[in-house]
Every structure is written in structure tokens, then in C-alpha cells.
Design an enzyme around this catalytic site. Structure first.
Site, short mmCIF file in Angstrom:
data_model
loop_
_atom_site.label_atom_id
_atom_site.label_comp_id
_atom_site.label_asym_id
_atom_site.label_seq_id
_atom_site.Cartn_x
_atom_site.Cartn_y
_atom_site.Cartn_z
N GLU A 374 0.66 -1.35 -0.05
CA GLU A 374 0.01 0.12 -0.12
C GLU A 374 0.88 1.35 0.00
OE1 GLU A 374 -2.66 -1.22 -0.94
OE2 GLU A 374 -2.60 -3.03 -0.20
N THR A 375 0.88 2.04 -1.13
CA THR A 375 1.92 2.89 -1.43
C THR A 375 1.22 4.06 -2.40
OG1 THR A 375 3.53 1.27 -1.46
CG2 THR A 375 4.27 3.38 -2.38
N THR A 376 1.79 5.14 -2.32
CA THR A 376 1.64 6.06 -3.20
C THR A 376 2.84 6.63 -3.85
OG1 THR A 376 0.23 8.13 -3.72
CG2 THR A 376 1.58 8.30 -1.82
N SER A 393 4.71 5.64 1.83
CA SER A 393 3.82 4.64 2.01
C SER A 393 3.59 4.08 3.58
CB SER A 393 4.57 3.46 1.41
OG SER A 393 4.02 1.96 1.72
#
Length: 561
Positions: A374-376, A393
């Protein structure tokens, strides 16, 4: 039949209208690149991209825009990222023609060590809860970026995120799905449920979500800088949550923390130079994978994009590079890691000899690591050619699942990537940083500079290598390369493999015969990650932006001056 004269002109017009003009629309990509002489911000949220573009329009540079966009991402996509997580950045200073790397990943609390967890009866590193929490590095990272490169005050960069957290935003499609999948985790912590489950349910698509506690935390950072987080009221709230949950983090663990400027590592691939962050990240695996791939003629006709021969070579290169990652990589401080050896062409040549052209290697001798993803990721280029490649993240969706009451953000669970094997370079120890999945990237060729990244846990290094091959071997532009079908193998052993269904049936059949165990995914699957990219042609002064359809985002240009 004779055509009436009055229709001849109409028929000629329609024929001309329908005739292909050099076949510009006959292509496989769905979107066009964004092309501008001004700056471009590419993120997985149009709101975040617009926040960054707004900063560019009002005198900020690429670093200011990246901070603004990142802060907004923490508001609108709280399961993926936020000020409770970690950060890595590559900055390109156009005037100096120089790259800078910033490692803003946090360390384990001094009291969190293997012995402490063993006494609690644990044999593996916890993946959720208080003992998976390391010191969050984001806010210190923002401060260092703003101090070194920014033109704006931190308060200006954070203003749009503060306003959006306070006023609320309609939840977009992908994020509504991620939110719904985390309902049980959020309900397990009272403060998390209060923050993220209004009326005890995750917000649906289009439902307005507000987070006034996060607006308050961001405002404190805007007013007082990094000390608000590591020494002030936010720190006090984090420490109170630690005490309530039985964690080991102390005030000194927070106040002593400092992110670190580092030199990016690189390799050449064909006529490109590709840069990644050095360990404790997995960027080295992307470079080693490219070095191994370079020993195969991927650009030749029989090795074309999507062919079984090309895919087999890339998949097997991934296994070898990730085996080395798991064996040799951790926090480089206080231990010597064989980085130069793993980056060498000689090492890659020897590893490539292990690839059997006819058979998949199902025993690559690597331990499987947790799959958090789960990361941007976001990238920015400004009108002067300064560029930012930034990734941030929580590790797993909503991180540890713990919210310090009154803060409005979840504490990440990045510590879950430590191992309790004392012989590993990634063994848990106090004030040590874990092996990280999140990696920003950069590449250059002649007058071209490119900042790019693709998210998704252990997907990232292999996705970076595929993206570079798409550009260098298969001559795609950055939008086409982001959209192109990808494979992904999250595990470090076995022959299991995810593939999007746009790869041909013939290629998949050949791979299956070679022993690959393919699990077919959809047309644009989140399993293979989503990415963003910007590019600058310094010969013309033109910028390009691209955004992956596997996310909710967009590449947004600033308006002309």
C-alpha cells in the site's frame, strides 16, 4: 449507379475526414501523454495533481509541488500513505545537472529488538499492531526537502491538503474498494474506527469524507515544522498510544530521528542510465534485473514485446535479482553490503548463465517476504526542468491499524519487513531501518530526463525493469509504457506468476509449457501496480507527463504564465 453531383462534394469530405492521417489513432495506448512547456504533476489523484500544479502556478518549484501533492495524497488516500509513514525521494536539480536522494525511512524504537519479541513468544515479525510500528519519516523528509530546495514555506505547500481534510472530499472508485477491504482492521482499534469509519462504515464511492483531526495535525506541521511531529503535541499523542498498546517507542526515538541525504545508485541499460535509491530499499534489484535482461536481445524481432522468449527471460531475471535482494540487502549503516558486486555487469553475466531458455526455475533459493503493497507514487517536473520522483507508504493498507487518538492518521507497519533471523542483514534491531519495498526511480539518455515509479510492494523493482524495457527496447513513450501489460511475481520462490490478460494466449501457452504457473488477471490489474511518470526534453524545453489507468489519477499541467 451515377452519383448526383450535389453529393460528390459531401462524399469527398467524408472520405477525407475518415481517411487515416498517418494512422495516429491506430495505437495500443488508451491515453495520450500530457505535453507542456510548463510544469506537470502526475499522481494517483487528480486533487493531488491539481494541488501540485497550483503551487507551480504560484511560484513554487518541483519540490514544493511534490510536497503539496504528497500531503494531499495523505488526505485523499489514507490507507496507502500519510504522515504516519515513510518517504523516499530522488530530486533532479536542473541547473546543477545533479541528482540527490533522500532516505526518509524511519528506524525501529531502541527497545524493539529480537529478544523483546522472543520473550513474548513470537517467532516471526508481527505484521500489524504496535510492534510493527517504526518511527515515521515523512515529516522530517518534507522539512529537509523544503529547506534544501523549496521556494515556498512549508505552510503554503500544505495549505490545500489542510483545507481538503477539513472540508472533505468525495471518495473515488479505487480508494472506496481499498477502504471497504480494511473494515475489520479498522474496527479493531477505537481511534482508527472513529477516524476512518464514519457511521461505522467505510465511505462509498462519491461519499464525502472529512478528517478534521488530520487537518489539525497538518496545521501544526505547517506552523512549527518537523518539531511539531517529533517533539510537540503530535509526538505526545503518538507516545500516549504507544503506552496504551504496550509499545516500546520513546520520546527520544522520535526526537533523535533524522532522514538522510544519499547518493542514488545506477546502471546502464542499452543507451539509458537508470537510477534507484541505495539500500535499505529494493531499488538494487531493479538494476540487477536490468543488467541480467541486457544479456538478452529483447529488442530484436523474435524477442519482441509480449513474446514468450522475452517474458521468460525477464521473469527468470526477476527471480535471480530478488534472490540476491533477500540474501544480501538491509540497512547499510553499521554493516557492509555487497552493493558494488550486485550492481556489476560481471555479476549479471554470471547470473544470466543460470537461466534455462526452455524451463522455468521453480527453486530460486530465496525466502518469501511479507507482501505489503500500500503505497503512493508521484512525479513532478517544473518549467525549469527540475524534477522529483517521490514515493511514500504505510506499507500495508492502513498500516499497523493503530491511530493515535486526535491525530487523524494511521501509524505505518513498516517494521513488519524486519526478520527475526539474527544472521540476516535485515535482522530486527533498535535504531535500525528495515528493508523497504518503496522505490522512486529516474533515468536519462542524452538530453532526456525521466522521473518514474510503479507501486505495489515487491512488484516495484520488477515493474521498473519492465517499464525501462518498454521504453528502451520496445520504443514506447512514457504513457504507453505505463499502460502496457505487465507480469508480477510477489513471491521469491516457486513458479507462480501473475499476468494481465492482454498478453497473447500463444505467449501464455508457451510460458506454461516452460513451467510457469500463470494466474491470469484483468485488463488493468492493481496486482501489477500503478505508476506515474514525467519526462523532460532539454533540447526543446518540452515536458511530458503520464498517469497509469490502474489508479484514479492524472497528469496535470500548470497553466501557462
Amino acid at each position: 449507379m451515377k452519383i448526383p453531383k450535389c453529393l460528390c462534394g459531401l462524399i469527398s469530405f467524408v472520405t477525407a475526414l475518415c481517411a487515416p492521417l498517418g494512422h495516429p489513432q491506430d495505437r495500443s495506448q488508451a491515453r495520450s501523454m500530457v505535453i507542456s512547456r510548463g510544469g506537470i504533476v502526475a499522481t494517483e489523484s487528480p486533487l493531488a495533481s491539481q494541488a501540485g500544479a497550483h503551487i507551480l502556478e504560484h511560484g513554487g518549484n518541483a519540490v514544493d509541488a511534490a510536497i503539496a501533492a504528497n500531503a494531499m495524497m495523505g488526505v485523499v488516500e489514507p490507507m496507502m500513505n500519510g504522515i504516519g509513514g515513510d518517504l523516499f525521494v530522488i530530486v533532479y536539480d536542473a541547473k546543477a545537472n545533479k541528482l540527490y536522494g533522500l532516505n526518509a525511512s524511519g528506524w525501529a524504537p531502541k527497545g524493539l529488538n529480537i529478544e523483546f519479541l522472543r520473550k513474548q513468544g513470537l517467532r516471526d515479525m508481527p505484521q500489524r499492531g504496535i510492534n510493527s510500528v517504526t518511527v515515521p519519516g515523512v515529516v522530517d523528509g518534507w522539512q529537509k526537502l523544503a529547506d534544501k530546495f523549496g521556494r515556498k514555506k512549508l505552510a503554503e505547500d500544505l495549505a490545500a491538503a489542510i483545507r481538503t481534510a477539513q472540508d472533505g472530499f468525495p471518495v473515488p472508485e479505487w480508494d472506496a474498494g481499498y477502504w471497504a477491504a480494511a473494515i475489520d482492521l479498522l474496527r479493531a482499534d477505537e481511534a482508527a474506527a472513529k477516524t476512518y469509519l464514519p457511521q461505522d462504515h467505510p465511505p462509498k464511492v462519491g461519499e464525502v469524507f472529512r478528517n478534521p483531526d488530520l487537518a489539525s495535525s497538518l496545521q501544526q506541521v505547517a506552523n512549527h515544522g518537523r518539531d511539531a511531529f517529533y517533539k510537540g503535541e503530535i509526538a505526545a499523542k503518538i507516545l500516549e498510544a504507544m503506552k496504551r498498546h504496550g509499545g516500546t517507542m520513546t520520546a527520544q526515538d522520535l526526537s533523535d530521528y533524522s532522514s538522510e541525504w544519499v547518493e542514488p545508485i545506477s546502471t546502464t541499460y542499452r543507451d539509458w542510465t537508470v537510477y534507484e535509491m541505495p539500500p535499505n530499499g529494493q531499488g538494487l534489484a531493479a538494476l540487477e534485473m536490468l543488467n541480467i535482461m541486457e544479456t538478452f536481445p529483447l529488442g530484436e524481432k523474435e524477442w519482441g514485446f509480449g513474446s514468450a522468449k522475452a517474458l521468460h527471460a525477464m521473469i527468470e531475471a526477476k527471480k535471480l535479482a530478488y534472490t540476491d535482494l533477500a540474501k544480501y540487502i538491509g540497512d547499510p549503516r553499521n554493516q557492509k553490503l555487497p552493493v558494488s558486486t550486485l550492481l556489476s555487469k560481471k555479476w549479471a553475466s554470471e547470473r544470466a548463465k543460470l537461466i534455462d531458455a526452455q524451463h522455468a526455475n521453480c527453486d530460486a533459493k530465496a525466502a518469501d517476504l511479507p507482501p505489503g503493497s500500500e503505497t503512493t507514487y508521484l512525479s513532478v517536473v517544473d518549467r525549469d526542468g527540475n524534477m522529483v520522483s517521490l514515493i511514500q507508504s504505510n506499507y500495508a493498507a492502513f498500516g499497523s491499524g493503530i491511530v493515535a487518538p486526535g491525530t487523524g492518521f494511521v501509524l505505518h507497519n513498516r517494521g513488519g519487513l524486519f526478520t527475526l533471523d539474527p544472521a540476516s542483514p535485515n535482522a530486527l534491531a533498535g535504531r535500525k531501518r528495515p528493508l523497504h519495498t518503496i522505490i522512486p526511480a529516474f533515468a536519462q539518455k542524452g538530453d532526456i530526463r525521466m522521473a518514474f515509479g510503479i507501486m505495489g510492494g515487491w512488484n516495484q523493482a520488477q515493474a521498473h525493469a519492465q517499464f525501462i524495457a518498454d521504453v528502451a527496447d520496445f520504443k514506447m513513450n512514457i504513457q504507453a509504457a505505463l499502460e502496457a501489460p505487465r507480469f508480477s511475481k510477489y513471491t521469491f520462490s516457486g513458479c507462480d506468476l501473475f499476468m494481465e490478460n492482454r498478453f497473447s494466449q500463444n505467449a501464455r501457452n508457451e510460458l506454461a509449457v516452460a513451467g510457469h504457473k500463470i494466474e491470469l488477471k484483468g485488463t488493468f490489474s492493481s496486482v501489477v501496480g500503478g505508476g506515474q511518470a514525467v519526462q523532460r526534453d532539454f533540447a526543446t524545453g518540452v515536458n511530458y507527463g503520464a498517469s497509469d489507468p490502474r489508479k484514479d489519477g492524472a497528469a496535470v499541467p500548470e497553466l501557462p504564465e
